[in-house]
Scaffold this active site. Structure first.
Site, PDB file in Angstrom:
ATOM      1  N   ASN A 204      10.108  34.445  69.247  1.00 50.09           N
ATOM      2  CA  ASN A 204       9.080  34.002  68.301  1.00 50.09           C
ATOM      3  C   ASN A 204       9.571  32.699  67.682  1.00 50.09           C
ATOM      4  O   ASN A 204      10.482  32.715  66.854  1.00 50.09           O
ATOM      5  CB  ASN A 204       8.882  35.092  67.232  1.00 50.09           C
ATOM      6  N   TRP A 205       8.966  31.602  68.103  1.00 57.23           N
ATOM      7  CA  TRP A 205       9.435  30.295  67.630  1.00 57.23           C
ATOM      8  C   TRP A 205       8.911  29.944  66.242  1.00 57.23           C
ATOM      9  O   TRP A 205       9.253  28.901  65.704  1.00 57.23           O
ATOM     10  CB  TRP A 205       9.035  29.207  68.634  1.00 57.23           C
ATOM     11  N   LYS A 206       8.042  30.796  65.694  1.00 54.40           N
ATOM     12  CA  LYS A 206       7.505  30.538  64.348  1.00 54.40           C
ATOM     13  C   LYS A 206       6.988  29.094  64.286  1.00 54.40           C
ATOM     14  O   LYS A 206       6.387  28.632  65.245  1.00 54.40           O
ATOM     15  CB  LYS A 206       8.560  30.860  63.292  1.00 54.40           C
TER      16      LYS A 206
ATOM     17  N   HIS B 141       2.850  40.075  61.949  1.00 59.66           N
ATOM     18  CA  HIS B 141       4.224  39.717  61.578  1.00 59.66           C
ATOM     19  C   HIS B 141       4.345  39.720  60.051  1.00 59.66           C
ATOM     20  O   HIS B 141       3.404  39.356  59.349  1.00 59.66           O
ATOM     21  CB  HIS B 141       4.573  38.325  62.139  1.00 59.66           C
TER      22      HIS B 141
ATOM     23  N   GLU C 178       5.691  37.779  58.083  1.00 62.87           N
ATOM     24  CA  GLU C 178       5.425  36.477  57.426  1.00 62.87           C
ATOM     25  C   GLU C 178       3.926  36.259  57.277  1.00 62.87           C
ATOM     26  O   GLU C 178       3.474  35.619  56.321  1.00 62.87           O
ATOM     27  CB  GLU C 178       6.107  35.352  58.226  1.00 62.87           C
TER      28      GLU C 178
ATOM     29  N   GLU D 203      10.536  45.446  62.770  1.00 64.38           N
ATOM     30  CA  GLU D 203      11.255  44.333  62.148  1.00 64.38           C
ATOM     31  C   GLU D 203      11.450  44.613  60.658  1.00 64.38           C
ATOM     32  O   GLU D 203      10.562  44.342  59.853  1.00 64.38           O
ATOM     33  CB  GLU D 203      10.449  43.030  62.299  1.00 64.38           C
TER      34      GLU D 203
ATOM     35  N   GLY E 298      15.942  36.662  59.535  1.00 58.61           N
ATOM     36  CA  GLY E 298      16.456  35.353  59.130  1.00 58.61           C
ATOM     37  C   GLY E 298      17.605  35.419  58.140  1.00 58.61           C
ATOM     38  O   GLY E 298      17.982  34.412  57.540  1.00 58.61           O
TER      39      GLY E 298
ATOM     40  N   SER F 172      17.445  39.141  62.966  1.00 62.08           N
ATOM     41  CA  SER F 172      18.800  38.616  63.163  1.00 62.08           C
ATOM     42  C   SER F 172      19.440  39.085  64.467  1.00 62.08           C
ATOM     43  O   SER F 172      20.638  39.392  64.518  1.00 62.08           O
ATOM     44  CB  SER F 172      19.696  38.962  61.969  1.00 62.08           C
TER      45      SER F 172
ATOM     46  N   GLY G  91      13.838  35.540  66.542  1.00 59.58           N
ATOM     47  CA  GLY G  91      13.419  34.318  65.866  1.00 59.58           C
ATOM     48  C   GLY G  91      14.425  33.199  66.132  1.00 59.58           C
ATOM     49  O   GLY G  91      14.449  32.608  67.218  1.00 59.58           O
ATOM     50  N   GLY G  92      15.289  32.936  65.154  1.00 61.30           N
ATOM     51  CA  GLY G  92      16.220  31.800  65.204  1.00 61.30           C
ATOM     52  C   GLY G  92      16.982  31.645  66.510  1.00 61.30           C
ATOM     53  O   GLY G  92      17.095  30.534  67.039  1.00 61.30           O
TER      54      GLY G  92
HETATM   55  O1  LIG Z   1      11.001  37.476  62.565  1.00 59.44           O
HETATM   56  C1  LIG Z   1      11.682  37.574  63.573  1.00 59.44           C
HETATM   57  C2  LIG Z   1      11.068  37.605  64.906  1.00 59.44           C
HETATM   58  O2  LIG Z   1       9.696  37.801  64.828  1.00 59.44           O
HETATM   59  C3  LIG Z   1      13.157  37.639  63.494  1.00 59.44           C
HETATM   60  O3  LIG Z   1      13.651  36.413  63.083  1.00 59.44           O
HETATM   61  P1  LIG Z   1      15.233  36.131  63.157  1.00 59.44           P
HETATM   62  O4  LIG Z   1      15.675  36.516  64.542  1.00 59.44           O
HETATM   63  O5  LIG Z   1      15.373  34.666  62.882  1.00 59.44           O
HETATM   64  O6  LIG Z   1      15.871  37.017  62.121  1.00 59.44           O
END
Ligand SMILES: O=C(CO)COP(=O)(O)O
Length: 241
Positions: free
Chosen positions: A9-11, A96, A98, A165, A171, A204, A225-226
């Site tokens: 997920n590149w957000k 998600h 967010e 999640e 994050g 994470s 994510g990251g």
């Molecule tokens: O929200 C996430 C994937 O959708 C997880 O993000 P991180 O891997 O950066 O913690």
């Protein structure tokens, strides 16, 4: 045997040029990846078209990060399922944390988006998970049961991926213990009518914890994510031991 789904997920990261640069580094690293592992990249909407062309004939599937429930209409700023389908998108992240936290997503709108995605043949990746406060108050199970009950009304569980999640692990570098993630995912599975739904862990996930996470019996993949933003780190995750 359940399907393994590993998604990035590149957000709100990467321009088109940056996404092409990523693919140049990432695709060659997939040569040895077992074919049973489904690899999905979910970039911002603006990158989907160019990435779809680049990925044509490759083993990587494309996912979007949201979808509206209407086929079209006066919904400024939204994207409809047929628009995604036309450019080769196959998955869509829905609900998600967010989106729920910053953009007013509710279980009701999550349910509408899930239905629309399935109606047009997109596979939704439904995200659920608790806050730190809810966990500390011992409300994790109750919250997740509530989300599943409301989000999954009239949803076809044969065309679905779920991601657990925990919000406090996103994050933060504060990964949920893999045994605990396995326990909660087992609990999620016990509430589904189809025990073949792939259930991912997200929060994470990094090259240094992926092997332990994927060794858990209930965990069928990860939503990253990251660590999905760099070709080498995401390749290490996809090629876990
Ligand atoms: O929200 C996430 C994937 O959708 C997880 O993000 P991180 O891997 O950066 O913690």
């Amino acid at each position: 045997m359940r399907k393994i789904v590993i998604a990035g997920n590149w957000k709100m990261f990467k321009t088109q040029a940056e996404s092409e640069e990523f693919l140049r580094g990432f695709l060659p690293e997939l040569e040895e990846t077992p074919s049973i592992r489904e690899v999905v990249l979910c970039p911002p909407f603006t990158n989907l078209n160019v990435m779809s062309k680049y990925l044509h004939g490759s083993r990587v599937s494309l996912g979007a990060q949201n979808v509206h429930w209407a086929e079209n209409g006066a919904y400024t700023g939204e994207i409809a399922a047929p628009m995604l389908l036309e450019i080769g998108v196959r998955y869509v992240i829905i609900g998600h944390s967010e989106r729920r936290q910053y953009f007013g997503e509710t279980d009701e709108t999550v349910n509408l988006r899930l239905k629309a995605a399935q109606k047009y043949g997109l596979t939704p990746i439904l995200c659920v998970g608790e806050t730190k406060q809810q966990r500390d108050a011992g409300e994790t199970e109750k919250l997740i049961s509530y989300q599943l009950k409301h989000d999954l009304v009239d949803i076809d569980q044969t065309k679905l991926v779920i991601a657990y999640e925990p919000i406090w692990a996103i994050g933060t570098g504060d990964t949920c213990e893999s045994a605990e993630a396995n326990r909660v995912i087992g609990l999620i599975r016990s509430q589904l009518t189809n025990n073949k739904v792939p259930i991912q862990y997200g929060g994470s996930v990094k090259p240094n914890n992926i092997d332990e996470i994927m060794a858990q019996s209930e965990i069928d993949g990860v939503l990253v994510g990251g660590a999905s933003l760099e070709p080498d780190s995401f390749a290490r995750i996809v090629n876990y031991q």
